[in-house]
Design a protein around this motif. Structure first.
Motif, PDB file in Angstrom:
ATOM      1  N   VAL A   1       0.842  -1.206   0.000  1.00  0.00           N
ATOM      2  CA  VAL A   1       0.000   0.000   0.000  1.00  0.00           C
ATOM      3  C   VAL A   1       0.878   1.256   0.000  1.00  0.00           C
ATOM      4  CG1 VAL A   1      -1.687   1.314   1.350  1.00  0.00           C
ATOM      5  CG2 VAL A   1      -1.995  -1.142   1.019  1.00  0.00           C
ATOM      6  N   LEU A   2       1.963   1.232   0.747  1.00  0.00           N
ATOM      7  CA  LEU A   2       2.903   2.357   0.749  1.00  0.00           C
ATOM      8  C   LEU A   2       3.449   2.591  -0.656  1.00  0.00           C
ATOM      9  CD1 LEU A   2       4.400   4.390   2.577  1.00  0.00           C
ATOM     10  CD2 LEU A   2       6.212   2.676   2.775  1.00  0.00           C
ATOM     11  N   TYR A   3       3.734   1.512  -1.376  1.00  0.00           N
ATOM     12  CA  TYR A   3       4.242   1.640  -2.739  1.00  0.00           C
ATOM     13  C   TYR A   3       3.210   2.285  -3.659  1.00  0.00           C
ATOM     14  CZ  TYR A   3       6.169   0.684  -7.288  1.00  0.00           C
ATOM     15  OH  TYR A   3       6.644   0.839  -8.558  1.00  0.00           O
ATOM     16  N   ILE A   4       1.935   1.962  -3.473  1.00  0.00           N
ATOM     17  CA  ILE A   4       0.895   2.581  -4.307  1.00  0.00           C
ATOM     18  C   ILE A   4       0.972   4.101  -4.214  1.00  0.00           C
ATOM     19  CG2 ILE A   4      -1.603   2.984  -4.508  1.00  0.00           C
ATOM     20  CD1 ILE A   4      -2.036   0.056  -3.817  1.00  0.00           C
ATOM     21  N   PHE A   5       1.154   4.611  -3.005  1.00  0.00           N
ATOM     22  CA  PHE A   5       1.176   6.062  -2.821  1.00  0.00           C
ATOM     23  C   PHE A   5       2.526   6.680  -3.189  1.00  0.00           C
ATOM     24  CE2 PHE A   5      -2.222   4.567  -0.005  1.00  0.00           C
ATOM     25  CZ  PHE A   5      -3.266   5.289  -0.556  1.00  0.00           C
ATOM     26  N   ALA A   6       3.603   5.903  -3.139  1.00  0.00           N
ATOM     27  CA  ALA A   6       4.928   6.435  -3.472  1.00  0.00           C
ATOM     28  C   ALA A   6       5.226   6.359  -4.965  1.00  0.00           C
ATOM     29  CB  ALA A   6       5.999   5.675  -2.701  1.00  0.00           C
ATOM     30  N   GLU A   7       4.630   5.420  -5.663  1.00  0.00           N
ATOM     31  CA  GLU A   7       4.955   5.190  -7.067  1.00  0.00           C
ATOM     32  C   GLU A   7       4.757   6.408  -7.968  1.00  0.00           C
ATOM     33  OE1 GLU A   7       4.573   4.209 -11.174  1.00  0.00           O
ATOM     34  OE2 GLU A   7       2.837   4.714  -9.945  1.00  0.00           O
ATOM     35  N   PRO A   8       3.678   7.183  -7.840  1.00  0.00           N
ATOM     36  CA  PRO A   8       3.547   8.356  -8.719  1.00  0.00           C
ATOM     37  C   PRO A   8       4.677   9.374  -8.539  1.00  0.00           C
ATOM     38  CG  PRO A   8       1.434   7.837  -7.757  1.00  0.00           C
ATOM     39  CD  PRO A   8       2.445   6.975  -7.076  1.00  0.00           C
TER      40      PRO A   8
ATOM     41  N   SER B   1      -8.552 -20.955  -1.703  1.00  0.00           N
ATOM     42  CA  SER B   1      -7.386 -20.131  -1.370  1.00  0.00           C
ATOM     43  C   SER B   1      -6.838 -19.411  -2.595  1.00  0.00           C
ATOM     44  CB  SER B   1      -6.277 -20.999  -0.767  1.00  0.00           C
ATOM     45  OG  SER B   1      -6.746 -21.659   0.364  1.00  0.00           O
ATOM     46  N   ILE B   2      -6.749 -20.130  -3.707  1.00  0.00           N
ATOM     47  CA  ILE B   2      -6.240 -19.512  -4.931  1.00  0.00           C
ATOM     48  C   ILE B   2      -7.209 -18.438  -5.421  1.00  0.00           C
ATOM     49  CG2 ILE B   2      -5.734 -19.956  -7.368  1.00  0.00           C
ATOM     50  CD1 ILE B   2      -4.494 -22.624  -6.431  1.00  0.00           C
ATOM     51  N   THR B   3      -8.502 -18.679  -5.274  1.00  0.00           N
ATOM     52  CA  THR B   3      -9.500 -17.670  -5.642  1.00  0.00           C
ATOM     53  C   THR B   3      -9.312 -16.408  -4.817  1.00  0.00           C
ATOM     54  OG1 THR B   3     -11.053 -19.413  -6.243  1.00  0.00           O
ATOM     55  CG2 THR B   3     -11.971 -17.221  -5.869  1.00  0.00           C
ATOM     56  N   TRP B   4      -9.061 -16.564  -3.503  1.00  0.00           N
ATOM     57  CA  TRP B   4      -8.802 -15.400  -2.655  1.00  0.00           C
ATOM     58  C   TRP B   4      -7.502 -14.706  -3.048  1.00  0.00           C
ATOM     59  CZ3 TRP B   4     -11.883 -12.732   0.375  1.00  0.00           C
ATOM     60  CH2 TRP B   4     -13.048 -13.331   0.838  1.00  0.00           C
ATOM     61  N   GLY B   5      -6.499 -15.476  -3.473  1.00  0.00           N
ATOM     62  CA  GLY B   5      -5.245 -14.880  -3.925  1.00  0.00           C
ATOM     63  C   GLY B   5      -5.440 -14.023  -5.167  1.00  0.00           C
ATOM     64  N   VAL B   6      -6.198 -14.540  -6.121  1.00  0.00           N
ATOM     65  CA  VAL B   6      -6.509 -13.765  -7.329  1.00  0.00           C
ATOM     66  C   VAL B   6      -7.324 -12.527  -6.951  1.00  0.00           C
ATOM     67  CG1 VAL B   6      -7.798 -13.800  -9.508  1.00  0.00           C
ATOM     68  CG2 VAL B   6      -6.349 -15.740  -8.879  1.00  0.00           C
ATOM     69  N   GLY B   7      -8.288 -12.706  -6.058  1.00  0.00           N
ATOM     70  CA  GLY B   7      -9.083 -11.560  -5.597  1.00  0.00           C
ATOM     71  C   GLY B   7      -8.230 -10.501  -4.914  1.00  0.00           C
ATOM     72  N   GLY B   8      -7.214 -10.928  -4.207  1.00  0.00           N
ATOM     73  CA  GLY B   8      -6.294  -9.977  -3.571  1.00  0.00           C
ATOM     74  C   GLY B   8      -5.541  -9.142  -4.585  1.00  0.00           C
ATOM     75  N   TRP B   9      -5.064  -9.777  -5.660  1.00  0.00           N
ATOM     76  CA  TRP B   9      -4.390  -9.017  -6.710  1.00  0.00           C
ATOM     77  C   TRP B   9      -5.348  -8.057  -7.404  1.00  0.00           C
ATOM     78  CZ3 TRP B   9       0.181  -7.522  -7.085  1.00  0.00           C
ATOM     79  CH2 TRP B   9       1.283  -8.338  -6.824  1.00  0.00           C
ATOM     80  N   VAL B  10      -6.577  -8.504  -7.649  1.00  0.00           N
ATOM     81  CA  VAL B  10      -7.572  -7.629  -8.281  1.00  0.00           C
ATOM     82  C   VAL B  10      -7.845  -6.420  -7.384  1.00  0.00           C
ATOM     83  CG1 VAL B  10      -9.999  -7.471  -9.001  1.00  0.00           C
ATOM     84  CG2 VAL B  10      -8.617  -9.444  -9.684  1.00  0.00           C
ATOM     85  N   ALA B  11      -7.995  -6.658  -6.083  1.00  0.00           N
ATOM     86  CA  ALA B  11      -8.233  -5.557  -5.144  1.00  0.00           C
ATOM     87  C   ALA B  11      -7.042  -4.595  -5.102  1.00  0.00           C
ATOM     88  CB  ALA B  11      -8.523  -6.107  -3.749  1.00  0.00           C
ATOM     89  N   TYR B  12      -5.827  -5.145  -5.106  1.00  0.00           N
ATOM     90  CA  TYR B  12      -4.626  -4.302  -5.072  1.00  0.00           C
ATOM     91  C   TYR B  12      -4.550  -3.409  -6.306  1.00  0.00           C
ATOM     92  CZ  TYR B  12       0.264  -2.905  -5.077  1.00  0.00           C
ATOM     93  OH  TYR B  12       1.409  -2.164  -5.106  1.00  0.00           O
ATOM     94  N   TYR B  13      -4.748  -4.003  -7.479  1.00  0.00           N
ATOM     95  CA  TYR B  13      -4.694  -3.192  -8.690  1.00  0.00           C
ATOM     96  C   TYR B  13      -5.887  -2.250  -8.800  1.00  0.00           C
ATOM     97  CZ  TYR B  13      -0.504  -5.369 -10.349  1.00  0.00           C
ATOM     98  OH  TYR B  13       0.799  -5.774 -10.468  1.00  0.00           O
ATOM     99  N   GLY B  14      -7.026  -2.636  -8.255  1.00  0.00           N
ATOM    100  CA  GLY B  14      -8.168  -1.725  -8.205  1.00  0.00           C
ATOM    101  C   GLY B  14      -7.861  -0.498  -7.356  1.00  0.00           C
ATOM    102  N   LEU B  15      -7.238  -0.707  -6.199  1.00  0.00           N
ATOM    103  CA  LEU B  15      -6.848   0.415  -5.335  1.00  0.00           C
ATOM    104  C   LEU B  15      -5.812   1.295  -6.030  1.00  0.00           C
ATOM    105  CD1 LEU B  15      -6.933   1.849  -2.562  1.00  0.00           C
ATOM    106  CD2 LEU B  15      -5.113   0.273  -1.843  1.00  0.00           C
ATOM    107  N   ALA B  16      -4.819   0.678  -6.651  1.00  0.00           N
ATOM    108  CA  ALA B  16      -3.780   1.444  -7.339  1.00  0.00           C
ATOM    109  C   ALA B  16      -4.366   2.252  -8.496  1.00  0.00           C
ATOM    110  CB  ALA B  16      -2.690   0.504  -7.846  1.00  0.00           C
ATOM    111  N   LEU B  17      -5.233   1.635  -9.272  1.00  0.00           N
ATOM    112  CA  LEU B  17      -5.847   2.323 -10.408  1.00  0.00           C
ATOM    113  C   LEU B  17      -6.734   3.472  -9.941  1.00  0.00           C
ATOM    114  CD1 LEU B  17      -6.176   2.351 -13.473  1.00  0.00           C
ATOM    115  CD2 LEU B  17      -8.092   0.786 -13.199  1.00  0.00           C
ATOM    116  N   THR B  18      -7.486   3.245  -8.883  1.00  0.00           N
ATOM    117  CA  THR B  18      -8.337   4.308  -8.338  1.00  0.00           C
ATOM    118  C   THR B  18      -7.497   5.495  -7.877  1.00  0.00           C
ATOM    119  OG1 THR B  18      -9.970   2.674  -7.637  1.00  0.00           O
ATOM    120  CG2 THR B  18     -10.084   4.839  -6.585  1.00  0.00           C
TER     121      THR B  18
END
Length: 162
Positions: free
Chosen positions: A81-88, A134-151
């Motif tokens: 999450v810190l990287y999301i805010f630092a990357e720009p 578990s794998i479904t939750w892992g994929v969902g975690g990546w989707v949520a991470y990229y959703g937060l970053a994109l937002t």
């Protein structure tokens, strides 16, 4: 007494195909395969591995190790999450497109050697849990991470900051 190499080969090659039925169950403990947790954590980050290994430790009754695994999960989430805010702010600096990849590989290596490999010593005396949820939750975690970053990035563009 199995060597690490024999254990590694069994965990990777044979164990995904070996499912214990309730009549064959040798132990009351049902766990996810720790070697597959390590390998899948390379794809889904140590967040995934910390959760899986933490739940495995808890099922084995080792609460202190469970807390340790969940702390790797929390610290990885914090860094991501810190990287999301630092990357720009890092744009335009050479090689910054590799920063997150490098951080994730380093976090995975630290988690693997500090926590993930410890469960391999437990052996094969447990019922194997299935990986689908578990794998479904892992994929969902990546989707949520990229959703937060994109937002966040879209918000910066709409505000004219980036």
């Amino acid at each position: 007494n199995q060597t690490f190499i024999q254990c590694f080969i069994y965990q990777i090659v044979l164990s995904p195909f070996v499912m214990t039925t309730p009549s064959e169950k040798r132990s009351e403990v049902a766990l996810w395969n720790p070697m597959w947790a390590i390998l899948l954590s390379f794809i889904f980050t140590p967040v995934f591995g910390g959760i899986i290994c933490g739940m495995n430790w808890r099922a084995m009754g080792k609460e202190e190790m469970s807390v340790r695994s969940f702390s790797y999960m929390r610290s990885t989430i914090f860094i991501m999450v810190l990287y999301i805010f630092a990357e720009p702010m890092l744009r335009g600096i050479p090689y910054t497109q590799y920063v997150l990849l490098t951080i994730m590989v380093l976090l995975w290596l630290v988690w693997t050697f500090a926590d993930g490999l410890k469960q391999l010593t437990y052996g094969e005396d447990y019922e194997h849990k299935f990986w689908a949820k578990s794998i479904t939750w892992g994929v969902g975690g990546w989707v949520a991470y990229y959703g937060l970053a994109l937002t966040y990035v879209l918000g910066l563009h709409l505000l004219g900051v980036a």
